[in-house]
Enzyme design. Structure first.
Site, PDB file in Angstrom:
ATOM      1  N   GLU A  90       1.028  -1.112   0.314  1.00 10.58           N
ATOM      2  CA  GLU A  90      -0.553   0.043  -0.133  1.00 10.58           C
ATOM      3  C   GLU A  90       0.638   1.641  -0.009  1.00 10.58           C
ATOM      4  O   GLU A  90       0.514   2.391  -0.935  1.00 10.58           O
ATOM      5  CB  GLU A  90      -1.275  -0.386   1.051  1.00 10.58           C
ATOM      6  CG  GLU A  90      -2.002  -0.726   1.122  1.00 10.58           C
ATOM      7  CD  GLU A  90      -1.464  -2.355   1.467  1.00 10.58           C
ATOM      8  OE1 GLU A  90      -2.947  -3.126   0.983  1.00 10.58           O
ATOM      9  OE2 GLU A  90      -0.245  -2.634   2.062  1.00 10.58           O
ATOM     10  N   HIS A 159      -9.397  -5.852  10.787  1.00  7.97           N
ATOM     11  CA  HIS A 159     -10.215  -5.135   9.452  1.00  7.97           C
ATOM     12  C   HIS A 159     -11.246  -4.738   9.651  1.00  7.97           C
ATOM     13  O   HIS A 159     -11.908  -4.562   9.208  1.00  7.97           O
ATOM     14  CB  HIS A 159      -9.900  -6.693   8.399  1.00  7.97           C
ATOM     15  CG  HIS A 159      -8.625  -7.449   8.076  1.00  7.97           C
ATOM     16  ND1 HIS A 159      -8.479  -8.251   8.570  1.00  7.97           N
ATOM     17  CD2 HIS A 159      -7.758  -6.642   7.565  1.00  7.97           C
ATOM     18  CE1 HIS A 159      -7.559  -8.374   8.310  1.00  7.97           C
ATOM     19  NE2 HIS A 159      -6.655  -7.828   8.182  1.00  7.97           N
TER      20      HIS A 159
END
Length: 367
Positions: A90, A159
């Site tokens: 990322e 998450h």
């Protein structure tokens, strides 16, 4: 680049642990129905078709057509130069995206989940958000960071976080969070066209939800204004503000409250930064009561900012204490029963509205 086989294995495993469940009200209407997934896909397609500077990059966006199939068909239509599969890094591809925006391109960077954006937060905050100010307005950064945000189902604490208040606290960013297909389509188009960096917070559990859309919404020129909320349901007794999936919960709560004689006004924030303070305060001055609803943590949350705005601008109009409904102040549990207790439910909103309208025993008295 990731190999196709590796991409498919990763995407399939994610789909298995993140079941798409329907939690919001369904619509019966003669209008055309469109899922949020279709709305996002069509918005990307139309903006890429209209402007060759727009391109998409992220993990699995190409060969696998998106972990949630948001980019379905785009690689075949626009080719690998404009739909770029990236490695699992990322920080790497977010930085490349910011550099491309410096150069004048319009990248749309997809995070498989916004939890992974923490790996790239330096580029989002320091590289993208601050460059326009630090260059005295000489440099614009037209980039969109998009992907699913907030709690899904059974994916644990790492998450399941909501990043609305995280990014909304940063000057230089615009933060959008759609609820319906109309929101998704109109706001994503606005985000891509905007000259500034935009954080676009979707919700995984909404991707498969269908909503009625008008011919206006389906028009390729359709675009929603950034910074403007939508009153989803008019009312006179209490104002309920919400965004993303919580808008559906607020509407369900309003239906229940109506049966008990409480007429709730539901505001879909749409834009977290800039926040439509005028619409919120106008509603509170009419209803004299306020409930804020969000999935994120309560401390320093979006609801806290709304409360501050109302106290500063409309305090004299309040007839009851403001009620804040938010996620529990704990990391998200994995167990399904505890997970449900950690996120707001429709019944929480109903109870808060009754307290605000003095239709229930206050929490302090009940303790």
């Amino acid at each position: 680049m990731l190999g196709i086989v590796r991409q498919k294995m990763l995407g399939q495993s994610l789909l298995k642990i993140r079941p798409a469940i329907s939690v919001l009200r369904s619509y019966s209407s003669a209008a055309k129905q469109m899922t949020v997934r279709e709305a996002l896909n069509s918005a990307l397609d139309e903006e890429m078709s209209a402007d060759p500077k727009v391109f998409l990059m992220g993990e699995e966006v190409g060969e696998y057509q998106g972990a949630y199939k948001i980019s379905k068909g785009l690689l075949e239509k626009y080719g690998p130069e404009r739909v770029l599969d990236t490695p699992i890094t990322e920080a790497g591809f977010a930085g490349i995206g910011v550099g491309a925006a410096y150069y004048g391109l319009k990248p749309v960077v997809e995070f498989m989940t916004f939890n992974f954006s923490m790996q790239a937060i330096d580029h989002i905050i320091n590289s993208a958000a601050k460059s326009n100010y630090m260059s005295a307005g000489q440099m614009s950064v037209p980039i969109v960071f998009r992907g699913p945000n907030g709690a899904a189902a059974g994916v644990g604490a790492q998450h399941s976080q909501c990043y609305a208040s995280w990014y909304a606290s940063c000057p230089g960013l615009k933060v959008l969070s759609p609820y319906s297909s109309e929101d998704a389509r109109g706001l994503l188009k606005a985000a891509i066209r905007d000259p500034d960096p935009v954080v676009f917070l979707e919700n995984e559990l909404l991707y498969g939800e269908s909503f009625p859309v008008s011919d206006e919404v389906l028009d390729s020129s359709f675009c929603l204004p950034i910074g403007k909320a939508k009153i989803e349901r008019k009312g006179k007794d209490v104002t309920i503000t919400a965004f993303s999936k919580m808008v559906g919960y607020a509407l369900k709560a309003a239906e229940i409250l109506e049966k008990e004689g409480i007429d709730a006004e539901v505001i879909n924030l749409r834009s977290i930064r800039p926040l439509d303070r005028s619409t919120i305060n106008a509603s509170v001055r009419k209803t004299n009561r306020l409930i804020t609803v969000e999935e994120g943590f309560p401390q320093h949350g979006v609801g806290a900012e709304i409360c501050a705005s109302v106290v500063e601008e409309s305090f004299a109009y309040l007839d009851a204490p403001v009620e804040r409904i938010a996620g529990a102040d704990v990391p998200m549990p994995y167990a399904a029963n505890l997970e449900r207790m950690a996120v707001p439910q429709v019944e929480d909103i109903v109870r808060a509205a009754k307290r605000a309208c003095y239709r229930a025993v206050p929490l302090a008295a009940a303790a």
